[in-house]
Structure formats: C-alpha cells, structure tokens
Design an enzyme around this catalytic site. Structure first.
Site, PDB file in Angstrom:
ATOM      1  N   GLY A   1      11.533  26.284   7.974  1.00 35.65           N
ATOM      2  CA  GLY A   1      10.906  26.932   8.515  1.00 35.65           C
ATOM      3  C   GLY A   1      12.408  27.164   9.534  1.00 35.65           C
ATOM      4  O   GLY A   1      13.642  26.314   9.436  1.00 35.65           O
ATOM      5  N   ALA A   2      12.461  27.830  10.698  1.00 28.14           N
ATOM      6  CA  ALA A   2      13.455  27.380  11.806  1.00 28.14           C
ATOM      7  C   ALA A   2      13.328  26.653  12.476  1.00 28.14           C
ATOM      8  O   ALA A   2      14.673  26.305  12.046  1.00 28.14           O
ATOM      9  CB  ALA A   2      12.437  29.019  12.577  1.00 28.14           C
ATOM     10  N   ILE A   3      12.219  25.382  12.604  1.00 25.78           N
ATOM     11  CA  ILE A   3      12.827  24.483  13.240  1.00 25.78           C
ATOM     12  C   ILE A   3      13.504  23.092  12.476  1.00 25.78           C
ATOM     13  O   ILE A   3      15.183  23.107  12.547  1.00 25.78           O
ATOM     14  CB  ILE A   3      11.877  24.208  13.806  1.00 25.78           C
TER      15      ILE A   3
ATOM     16  N   LYS B   1       2.891  18.643  24.659  1.00 23.54           N
ATOM     17  CA  LYS B   1       3.837  19.821  24.178  1.00 23.54           C
ATOM     18  C   LYS B   1       2.981  20.676  23.511  1.00 23.54           C
ATOM     19  O   LYS B   1       3.110  22.390  24.132  1.00 23.54           O
ATOM     20  CB  LYS B   1       4.417  19.256  22.725  1.00 23.54           C
TER      21      LYS B   1
ATOM     22  N   ASN C   1       2.773  30.773  24.030  1.00 17.86           N
ATOM     23  CA  ASN C   1       1.986  30.960  22.329  1.00 17.86           C
ATOM     24  C   ASN C   1       1.920  32.065  22.535  1.00 17.86           C
ATOM     25  O   ASN C   1       1.752  33.175  21.798  1.00 17.86           O
ATOM     26  CB  ASN C   1       2.430  29.952  20.960  1.00 17.86           C
TER      27      ASN C   1
ATOM     28  N   SER D   1       7.045  30.481  17.461  1.00 18.68           N
ATOM     29  CA  SER D   1       6.807  30.219  16.618  1.00 18.68           C
ATOM     30  C   SER D   1       5.678  31.336  16.447  1.00 18.68           C
ATOM     31  O   SER D   1       5.039  31.797  15.074  1.00 18.68           O
ATOM     32  CB  SER D   1       6.971  29.202  16.202  1.00 18.68           C
TER      33      SER D   1
ATOM     34  N   LYS E   1       4.549  23.839   9.384  1.00 17.43           N
ATOM     35  CA  LYS E   1       3.043  24.656  10.363  1.00 17.43           C
ATOM     36  C   LYS E   1       1.373  24.505  10.100  1.00 17.43           C
ATOM     37  O   LYS E   1       1.597  23.034   9.130  1.00 17.43           O
ATOM     38  CB  LYS E   1       2.380  25.716   9.555  1.00 17.43           C
TER      39      LYS E   1
ATOM     40  N   ASN F   1      10.171  35.015  25.384  1.00 15.83           N
ATOM     41  CA  ASN F   1       9.874  33.743  25.406  1.00 15.83           C
ATOM     42  C   ASN F   1       9.781  34.375  27.543  1.00 15.83           C
ATOM     43  O   ASN F   1       9.181  33.918  28.522  1.00 15.83           O
ATOM     44  CB  ASN F   1      10.074  32.617  25.769  1.00 15.83           C
TER      45      ASN F   1
ATOM     46  N   ASN G   1       3.932  21.414  15.599  1.00 12.23           N
ATOM     47  CA  ASN G   1       3.422  22.144  16.431  1.00 12.23           C
ATOM     48  C   ASN G   1       1.648  21.828  16.079  1.00 12.23           C
ATOM     49  O   ASN G   1       1.531  22.103  15.132  1.00 12.23           O
ATOM     50  CB  ASN G   1       3.505  23.466  17.208  1.00 12.23           C
TER      51      ASN G   1
END
Ligand code: PAF
Length: 274
Positions: free
Chosen positions: A9-11, A183, A191, A254, A75, A201, A101
């Site tokens: 994914g993005a990260i 976190k 989020n 996310s 995820k 954000n 996360n």
C-alpha cells in the site's frame, strides 16, 4: 539484505522503494499497482523523489528469495492472512517486523509466527496512494523499532542501521509496546475525524472546533492507555498528536484513503480496541 514487503500500500511501497536502494526488495501487493510497477517501476513523489525497479508479486508463492526481513505493512484486518501467507518463507534468522497501525497486530501475528522472529515498529510518515505505480510521500515522520519483549538486541541495532542507511530516520525503543499504544492514541485522534469529514490532516488544526475535538479524543484515549498501565499523559499525547498533524499536514490519513477507495477501515484495531 533480502527483504519482502508484505502489503504494497502507500506506506509499504514507500518503505520498499527506500530500502530497495541498497537491498534486494520484493513487494507483495495487488493489481493494478503491482502490474504498473512491473511495467514502469515504482515512483515516489513529494518529500522523496525516487523511481526504482522492484520485483513485485501478488502472492507469496511467487517469491524465490529467502528473506532476512519481512516487513508487514498490511492493514490490521489482513494481519492474520498475511502472517499465514509468509510463514513458509521464514528461515531461522528471518526477522518479521510489524509496521502497522492498531493495537492487535502482535497477538494476531503470534498465532502464525514464532515469537523469536517477531519485532515491531511504528512510523509517522505520511504516504498517499496517488495512482497505480505512484505513491506520494506527503509527510516526513519518524520511525521507531523494537523487540516485542523490549530487550535491546544486535539484530535490532542492525535493523535500525539498515533503515537509517536507506534514509528512513529511525530510532530503537526498549518499550515498543508503549510506542504502539502512543501511535494508536495519535491515530485514534486523527484518523476517524479526517475519514468522517473527508479532510486532509491540516484541517484538524485549522478549524478550532476540530482542534478541541482532537484534544478530547486524545485525552480519552490516553486515559484508557493509562488505565492499562501504559506510561502516558494526556498533555504529552496532545502535543505529540498536534506535532504529527503538522508533520503530515498534506496527508490524507490511511483511514480516509480507505473510505475514498471503498475499502474497509482499521477502526476496529484502533478506536475499537481502545
Ligand atoms: O494512518 C495514518 O494516516 C498515519 O498513521 C498518520 C501518521 C496519522 C498520518 O496520516
């Protein structure tokens, strides 16, 4: 080092691209992102500008390298499936690092992978899925890695050095559980609000009412963490959360990205667990 990034994914793609500068990296993801990377390479825009050719597959059955490091970036609701899928790739020394996360990843991974392989991390980098094959690095954050039992180890030091050499600013923690909670408190405060309001954000600090709401959620989450024995104060966490919002001002969280893509969110592993 041979590295498998499970969850492009993005990260995952951002970390994969950075680590691929000096290591052999294989990304595991989904089409059309994977097919575009195979055709045109992986492009990172924004705070990092990079184009790398990385082998990219859709299933772990296609992986032919023996990984020294498996970075789990899926995820949280896919953690169990991903852990089961990478299990056959492990050799004695393979490190499996959860960089996800949520509060329930470690216990899910341990159902499939022996404790001794497992390390964990948290990152506050902001990354956005722009187009298949293209990721925008929207916020330069920090990364913290640790052994799940908190001991400082040689392999942890090697990992921290590897990340720093790749340009990922990383420090070691002897209390990664505390960091995972910190976190989660940050995520719980940012989020869902951005996902609900469909905003970047930075809007959470631009609108004073939302700023207050962030503080209230953050205070409640911090009190829950404290009741669970985590050493945090609401004041410290409010400051930290606002810092993360500033560092990732141009990011869409996310969770917002999941909503926009019509996908499931990680709410159960963050606010749900709290
Ligand atoms: O989940 C996210 O989007 C990220 O953890 C963060 C740091 C809140 C940036 O948007």
């Amino acid at each position: 080092m041979n590295i498998v990034v499970m969850g492009a994914g993005a990260i995952g793609s951002l970390f994969g691209a950075l680590l691929a500068k000096k290591n052999t990296v294989v990304l595991v993801g989904r089409a059309p992102h994977t097919t575009r990377i195979q055709q045109q390479g992986l492009t990172i825009t924004g705070k990092t500008r990079l184009r790398v050719n990385v082998p990219t597959v859709e299933t772990t059955k296609e992986i032919t390298v023996s990984p020294d490091l498996i970075l789990l970036t899926v995820k949280s609701y896919d953690t169990e499936t991903a852990s089961a899928q990478v299990r056959h790739l492990l050799h004695n020394q393979t490190m499996v690092v959860s960089l996800q996360n949520g509060l329930d990843n470690i216990e899910k991974i341990e159902r499939y992978i022996k404790k001794e392989h497992l390390l964990a991390g948290v990152t506050t980098h902001g990354a956005l899925f722009s187009n298949p094959g293209v990721i925008a690095h929207t916020g330069k954050g920090k990364t913290i890695l640790g052994e799940t039992d908190g001991r400082p180890s040689e392999r942890l030091q090697r990992l921290v050095d590897l990340f720093n050499e790749a340009g990922v600013e990383t420090i070691m923690s002897t209390n990664i559980t505390g960091e995972i909670w910190r976190k989660a408190i940050v995520n719980s405060s940012i989020n869902p609000l951005t996902a609900f309001l469909g905003c970047k954000n930075r809007y959470l600090l631009e609108n004073p009412l939302l700023g207050k709401l962030v503080e209230r959620v953050c205070t409640e989450s911090s009190m829950i963490a404290k009741a669970k024995g985590i050493q945090v104060s609401a004041q410290e966490m409010i400051l930290r959360t606002k810092e993360v919002i500033q560092e990732t001002a141009e990011n869409s969280t996310s969770m917002l990205q999941s909503i926009q893509q019509g996908k499931r969110t990680e709410i159960d592993s963050i606010n749900g667990m709290l």
